[in-house]
Design a protein around this motif. Structure first.
Motif, mmCIF file in Angstrom:
data_model
loop_
_atom_site.group_PDB
_atom_site.id
_atom_site.type_symbol
_atom_site.label_atom_id
_atom_site.label_comp_id
_atom_site.label_asym_id
_atom_site.label_seq_id
_atom_site.Cartn_x
_atom_site.Cartn_y
_atom_site.Cartn_z
ATOM 1 N N THR A 214 11.923 3.706 -7.297
ATOM 2 C CA THR A 214 11.708 2.275 -7.531
ATOM 3 C C THR A 214 12.112 1.865 -8.946
ATOM 4 O O THR A 214 12.148 0.669 -9.245
ATOM 5 C CB THR A 214 10.229 1.919 -7.312
ATOM 6 O OG1 THR A 214 9.427 2.671 -8.223
ATOM 7 C CG2 THR A 214 9.797 2.218 -5.891
ATOM 8 N N LEU A 252 16.515 6.274 0.123
ATOM 9 C CA LEU A 252 15.118 6.087 -0.255
ATOM 10 C C LEU A 252 14.787 4.602 -0.418
ATOM 11 O O LEU A 252 13.752 4.122 0.065
ATOM 12 C CB LEU A 252 14.828 6.829 -1.559
ATOM 13 C CG LEU A 252 14.834 8.361 -1.507
ATOM 14 C CD1 LEU A 252 14.740 8.927 -2.915
ATOM 15 C CD2 LEU A 252 13.695 8.885 -0.650
ATOM 16 N N ARG A 253 15.663 3.885 -1.109
ATOM 17 C CA ARG A 253 15.394 2.477 -1.407
ATOM 18 C C ARG A 253 15.454 1.611 -0.159
ATOM 19 O O ARG A 253 14.627 0.708 0.023
ATOM 20 C CB ARG A 253 16.389 1.997 -2.468
ATOM 21 C CG ARG A 253 16.090 2.565 -3.854
ATOM 22 C CD ARG A 253 17.190 2.304 -4.852
ATOM 23 N NE ARG A 253 16.741 2.607 -6.209
ATOM 24 C CZ ARG A 253 17.551 2.699 -7.261
ATOM 25 N NH1 ARG A 253 18.863 2.505 -7.104
ATOM 26 N NH2 ARG A 253 17.059 2.966 -8.466
ATOM 27 N N THR A 255 14.910 2.588 2.930
ATOM 28 C CA THR A 255 13.749 2.918 3.757
ATOM 29 C C THR A 255 12.506 2.191 3.265
ATOM 30 O O THR A 255 11.742 1.607 4.054
ATOM 31 C CB THR A 255 13.502 4.437 3.764
ATOM 32 O OG1 THR A 255 14.653 5.097 4.308
ATOM 33 C CG2 THR A 255 12.280 4.783 4.613
ATOM 34 N N GLN A 256 12.283 2.209 1.943
ATOM 35 C CA GLN A 256 11.132 1.505 1.388
ATOM 36 C C GLN A 256 11.251 -0.008 1.595
ATOM 37 O O GLN A 256 10.258 -0.678 1.908
ATOM 38 C CB GLN A 256 10.985 1.817 -0.098
ATOM 39 C CG GLN A 256 9.893 1.053 -0.824
ATOM 40 C CD GLN A 256 8.492 1.339 -0.307
ATOM 41 O OE1 GLN A 256 8.310 2.164 0.585
ATOM 42 N NE2 GLN A 256 7.503 0.658 -0.859
ATOM 43 N N SER A 257 12.454 -0.548 1.448
ATOM 44 C CA SER A 257 12.629 -1.990 1.636
ATOM 45 C C SER A 257 12.314 -2.394 3.068
ATOM 46 O O SER A 257 11.751 -3.464 3.316
ATOM 47 C CB SER A 257 14.058 -2.406 1.261
ATOM 48 O OG SER A 257 15.010 -1.966 2.215
ATOM 49 N N ARG A 259 10.103 -0.976 5.007
ATOM 50 C CA ARG A 259 8.640 -1.009 5.106
ATOM 51 C C ARG A 259 8.089 -2.324 4.558
ATOM 52 O O ARG A 259 7.222 -2.964 5.173
ATOM 53 C CB ARG A 259 8.037 0.165 4.323
ATOM 54 C CG ARG A 259 8.334 1.541 4.872
ATOM 55 C CD ARG A 259 7.475 2.586 4.182
ATOM 56 N NE ARG A 259 7.909 3.936 4.505
ATOM 57 C CZ ARG A 259 8.606 4.708 3.692
ATOM 58 N NH1 ARG A 259 8.956 4.268 2.501
ATOM 59 N NH2 ARG A 259 8.949 5.927 4.063
ATOM 60 N N GLU A 274 11.037 -4.229 -6.182
ATOM 61 C CA GLU A 274 10.129 -3.120 -5.923
ATOM 62 C C GLU A 274 10.865 -1.865 -5.456
ATOM 63 O O GLU A 274 10.290 -0.777 -5.454
ATOM 64 C CB GLU A 274 9.084 -3.518 -4.891
ATOM 65 C CG GLU A 274 8.071 -4.527 -5.408
ATOM 66 C CD GLU A 274 6.882 -4.680 -4.479
ATOM 67 O OE1 GLU A 274 6.442 -3.645 -3.923
ATOM 68 O OE2 GLU A 274 6.403 -5.802 -4.310
ATOM 69 N N CYS A 275 12.111 -2.030 -5.064
ATOM 70 C CA CYS A 275 12.909 -0.877 -4.634
ATOM 71 C C CYS A 275 13.903 -0.435 -5.708
ATOM 72 O O CYS A 275 14.791 0.377 -5.433
ATOM 73 C CB CYS A 275 13.650 -1.203 -3.340
ATOM 74 S SG CYS A 275 12.548 -1.491 -1.950
#
Length: 302
Positions: A214, A252-253, A255-257, A259, A274-275
């Motif tokens: 992040t 990674l980024r 995938t988090q976005s 969510r 936030e990512c």
């Protein structure tokens, strides 16, 4: 009805050939030559042939230009394989995975071998085999547990003989399991290493990315933090983990976005920040490149 010759009895038989044996001077074999449905042929990884053979005399098999991929394992005996200009000695427990468009030949040794094989194909097999090679997959390798392959080939044989109405999907499931096992066992990131060289394990760097994605991260900053040359880092990270530092960070980024887009009401700009992507426009372009849709459309769809 089907008329077929039973070599064991020396008689022509009428009916379905459940266990097609072939007795010849060179080999004794059993095989099922399979014709998939039009749906399976167009959309699935599908079976072409599965079987086994026991060599009776030394002989050579030569093929090229087949729209097929071949996997076989040596149960007993030995032989040699020529593929892509290289010769490989094969012994009991060894496995082979080939693109049959390319010329190959194999020859049984004096201790006549017994093989189990499957030919299969699919609309995406070229890309799968390319990925297999990129990850260090070898045309020949020693199986840690040949029993796993033996079980899958037995299951494929049984399915090919069955008359279940979901047979093509079940065969597809087993072929995917075979490919997964090949990817797992034939992962050799060290094959490109020079003899005697010892490369640094980059697990610590991967762990850092997992917890700090992040934040703003650059190759230069990573190299400085871990006291490593960035070009060396780029090359060895891909060898060890199968993708570049940049692609792993993007994964990674994104995938988090996803969510955050699904389970919060944060704005697109807030999600980007936030990512670790402060530019919302760049984030939107990157998201669409990876997912095929914009962040807003993804949120509405889900």
């Amino acid at each position: 009805m089907l008329l077929w010759y039973d070599a064991r009895k020396g008689l022509w038989q009428e009916g379905i050939m459940k266990t097609p044996f072939f007795d010849g001077k060179l080999v004794h074999s059993r095989r099922v030559i399979y014709t998939p449905s039009p749906f399976a042929r167009s959309n699935l990884i599908h079976l072409q042939e599965v079987g086994s053979l026991q060599a009776r005399q030394p002989h050579t098999s030569t093929r090229k230009g087949l729209a097929s991929y071949l996997f076989f394992w040596v149960e007993s005996g030995s032989g040699v394989l020529e593929y892509e200009g290289a010769w490989h000695e094969l012994h009991a427990g060894d496995c082979v995975f080939l693109d049959c468009q390319r010329p190959y030949q194999h020859h049984t040794g004096d201790d006549l071998w017994q093989l189990h094989w499957v030919h299969f194909y699919g609309p995406n097999m070229a890309a799968i085999y390319k990925k297999y090679q990129e990850r260090g997959g070898l045309p020949c390798f020693r199986a840690a547990d040949p029993g796993g392959y033996a079980a899958l080939l037995d299951e494929l044989y049984a399915l090919a003989e069955s008359d279940t109405y979901v047979r093509d999907m079940q065969i597809y499931e087993k072929l995917i399991a075979l490919l997964t096992l090949l990817m797992e066992e034939s992962w050799h990131p060290d094959t490109a290493r020079a003899p005697g060289s010892k490369k640094q394990n980059l697990q610590e760097i991967k762990d850092y990315l997992d917890t700090h994605y992040t934040e703003k991260i650059t190759l230069d900053a990573l190299a400085e933090r871990f006291y490593i040359n960035k070009f060396y880092l780029t090359r060895v990270f891909k060898e060890q983990f199968g993708q570049s530092v940049t692609n792993y960070l993007v994964q990674l980024r994104i995938t988090q976005s996803k969510r955050l887009l699904r389970f919060t009401d944060r704005s697109i700009e807030a999600v980007a920040q936030e990512c670790g992507l402060n530019d919302a426009n760049y984030f939107s372009r990157l998201f669409k490149k990876v997912e095929g849709t914009t962040p807003g459309e993804y949120r509405r769809q889900w």
